[in-house]
Enzyme design. Sequence first.
Site, PDB file in Angstrom:
ATOM      1  N   ARG A 224       0.823  -1.219   0.000  1.00  0.00           N
ATOM      2  CA  ARG A 224       0.000   0.000   0.000  1.00  0.00           C
ATOM      3  C   ARG A 224       0.862   1.277   0.000  1.00  0.00           C
ATOM      4  NH1 ARG A 224      -3.280  -3.669  -0.600  1.00  0.00           N
ATOM      5  NH2 ARG A 224      -5.396  -3.691   0.264  1.00  0.00           N
TER       6      ARG A 224
ATOM      7  N   SER B 106     -10.936  -1.012   3.257  1.00  0.00           N
ATOM      8  CA  SER B 106     -10.170  -1.149   4.501  1.00  0.00           C
ATOM      9  C   SER B 106      -9.825   0.239   5.024  1.00  0.00           C
ATOM     10  CB  SER B 106      -8.854  -1.869   4.253  1.00  0.00           C
ATOM     11  OG  SER B 106      -9.075  -3.127   3.703  1.00  0.00           O
TER      12      SER B 106
ATOM     13  N   GLU C  12      -5.381   3.493   6.565  1.00  0.00           N
ATOM     14  CA  GLU C  12      -4.990   3.314   5.172  1.00  0.00           C
ATOM     15  C   GLU C  12      -5.576   4.452   4.327  1.00  0.00           C
ATOM     16  OE1 GLU C  12      -6.501   1.168   1.570  1.00  0.00           O
ATOM     17  OE2 GLU C  12      -5.858  -0.511   2.805  1.00  0.00           O
TER      18      GLU C  12
HETATM   19  N1  EPU Z   1     -10.541 -11.160  10.105  1.00  0.00           N
HETATM   20  C1  EPU Z   1     -11.260 -11.263  11.280  1.00  0.00           C
HETATM   21  N2  EPU Z   1     -12.313 -10.405  11.465  1.00  0.00           N
HETATM   22  C2  EPU Z   1     -12.661  -9.477  10.539  1.00  0.00           C
HETATM   23  C3  EPU Z   1     -11.919  -9.368   9.353  1.00  0.00           C
HETATM   24  C4  EPU Z   1     -10.857 -10.227   9.158  1.00  0.00           C
HETATM   25  O1  EPU Z   1     -10.988 -12.094  12.126  1.00  0.00           O
HETATM   26  O2  EPU Z   1     -13.639  -8.765  10.796  1.00  0.00           O
HETATM   27  C5  EPU Z   1      -9.468 -12.126   9.855  1.00  0.00           C
HETATM   28  C6  EPU Z   1      -9.888 -13.138   8.813  1.00  0.00           C
HETATM   29  O3  EPU Z   1     -10.535 -14.227   9.371  1.00  0.00           O
HETATM   30  C7  EPU Z   1      -8.606 -13.540   8.192  1.00  0.00           C
HETATM   31  C8  EPU Z   1      -7.772 -12.286   8.292  1.00  0.00           C
HETATM   32  O4  EPU Z   1      -8.365 -11.471   9.282  1.00  0.00           O
HETATM   33  O5  EPU Z   1      -7.971 -14.560   8.924  1.00  0.00           O
HETATM   34  C9  EPU Z   1      -7.628 -11.555   6.977  1.00  0.00           C
HETATM   35  O6  EPU Z   1      -8.917 -11.173   6.516  1.00  0.00           O
HETATM   36  P1  EPU Z   1      -9.240 -10.980   4.942  1.00  0.00           P
HETATM   37  O7  EPU Z   1      -8.736 -12.130   4.212  1.00  0.00           O
HETATM   38  O8  EPU Z   1     -10.687 -10.641   4.829  1.00  0.00           O
HETATM   39  O9  EPU Z   1      -8.346  -9.780   4.505  1.00  0.00           O
HETATM   40  P2  EPU Z   1      -7.932  -8.441   5.244  1.00  0.00           P
HETATM   41  O10 EPU Z   1      -6.548  -8.558   5.762  1.00  0.00           O
HETATM   42  O11 EPU Z   1      -8.983  -8.083   6.228  1.00  0.00           O
HETATM   43  C10 EPU Z   1      -6.879  -7.370   3.065  1.00  0.00           C
HETATM   44  C11 EPU Z   1      -6.934  -6.065   2.326  1.00  0.00           C
HETATM   45  C12 EPU Z   1      -8.258  -5.934   1.564  1.00  0.00           C
HETATM   46  C13 EPU Z   1      -8.341  -7.080   0.581  1.00  0.00           C
HETATM   47  C14 EPU Z   1      -8.237  -8.398   1.376  1.00  0.00           C
HETATM   48  C15 EPU Z   1      -8.193  -9.597   0.463  1.00  0.00           C
HETATM   49  C16 EPU Z   1      -5.589  -4.526   3.620  1.00  0.00           C
HETATM   50  C17 EPU Z   1      -5.590  -3.345   4.526  1.00  0.00           C
HETATM   51  N3  EPU Z   1      -6.797  -4.968   3.267  1.00  0.00           N
HETATM   52  O12 EPU Z   1      -7.937  -7.372   4.041  1.00  0.00           O
HETATM   53  O13 EPU Z   1      -8.225  -4.718   0.825  1.00  0.00           O
HETATM   54  O14 EPU Z   1      -9.549  -7.043  -0.153  1.00  0.00           O
HETATM   55  O15 EPU Z   1      -7.021  -8.424   2.152  1.00  0.00           O
HETATM   56  O16 EPU Z   1      -6.967  -9.659  -0.190  1.00  0.00           O
HETATM   57  O17 EPU Z   1      -4.525  -5.010   3.255  1.00  0.00           O
HETATM   58  C18 EPU Z   1      -8.938  -2.440   0.794  1.00  0.00           C
HETATM   59  O18 EPU Z   1      -7.733  -2.160   0.812  1.00  0.00           O
HETATM   60  O19 EPU Z   1      -9.832  -1.567   0.736  1.00  0.00           O
HETATM   61  C19 EPU Z   1      -9.309  -3.846   0.876  1.00  0.00           C
HETATM   62  C20 EPU Z   1     -10.577  -4.218   1.016  1.00  0.00           C
END
Ligand code: EPU
Length: 337
Positions: free
Chosen positions: A162, A237, A333
């Site tokens: 990012r 995010s 972010e």
């Molecule tokens: N998780 C939780 N609770 C939540 C959300 C997530 O426990 O409410 C846990 C999930 O179970 C999982 C982990 O956190 O083990 C990661 O969650 P997820 O795969 O949904 O991805 P993320 O880390 O929450 C990132 C990006 C997203 C992108 C997703 C998928 C960042 C800041 N965000 O989210 O990007 O869509 O991975 O690749 O890196 C964005 O930037 O606007 C965005 C949506």
Amino acid sequence: MNILNNFSLKKYNTFGIEAKAKQFVAVKTTEELKTIVKENLAKPKFILGGGSNMLLTQDIEALVIHIDLKGKKVVKEDNDFVWVESMAGENWHEFVLWTINQNFGGLENMSLIPGNVGTTPVQNIGAYGTEIKDTFASCEAMNIATQEMKTFTKEACHFGYRESIFKHEVKDQYIITSVVFKLTKSNHKINTSYGDITKELDKQNVITPTLKDISNAVIAIRQSKLPDPAALGNSGSFFKNPIISKVDFDKIHALHPEMPHYVVSATEVKVPAGWLIERAGFKGKRFGDAGIHKNQALVLVNYGNATGQEILNVSKDIQDTILKEFGIAIEAEVNVI
Ligand code: EPU
């Protein structure tokens, strides 16, 4: 080109925050952009793309220039690859679908990310195992001070998680006008490394996924977790996933062995902020019209008439609590204006 005064930005930010621009102009060509910048050199200026990664906490006391440059085309190809150029004002998701419909591979994992093409390099957008930097070839940008065009190669952009040169070394100095992506014509590198994608494809009984299958799987996952900004104001995010030292991680992990994490290097570990926020009890909570989304704790939402300040206060409350409970500092972010 019409400069409008005291212009409402509610429809120009995906959070749907009511804030005013002192002055507002939309530019449709690079020439118009050059002219408007040159004629208003002394004025403070604010460059607005798709408005999908910002939180407006106040009116903008500047000339807001909305980048509305349109057009996309193939600029070069060889046997294996195609170089596709999109102007900065194209909607990202429509551009991604356009590439998939022509069987050009590389962007499918980033389907349905809100925003416009021109802002994608700024924060090296990414999702489901792919980032812009994986297919980015170059971008054209206008130097605000001189109105000269400059090409930034991938190496010049200094991409990170990012992050890019546009957030650091040349912050506020350039306006990106177009981006070129190098995409595959055949032998696509189908990326199903992300667990959720494999699960979704299994659910749909897809064994050898096409670009379209991947895109559809990503769309289904995103729609199940992430709110549609047209229905519920949000900026994706709100926080970055924090990268912490292995030493700190080991201490926290000992207390919370179930904490998901990704090893970044021998000394660093990335932890999902969404998990921390959920654990801290914020998921699905609402404070007036500001809240934390019920399916993805990383996303803050505007239920209707929240002010930017109210959303910012919720974000600060979350940051303070996570710092107290886990000793981890999480960073926004989105750009807070
Ligand atoms: N998780 C939780 N609770 C939540 C959300 C997530 O426990 O409410 C846990 C999930 O179970 C999982 C982990 O956190 O083990 C990661 O969650 P997820 O795969 O949904 O991805 P993320 O880390 O929450 C990132 C990006 C997203 C992108 C997703 C998928 C960042 C800041 N965000 O989210 O990007 O869509 O991975 O690749 O890196 C964005 O930037 O606007 C965005 C949506």
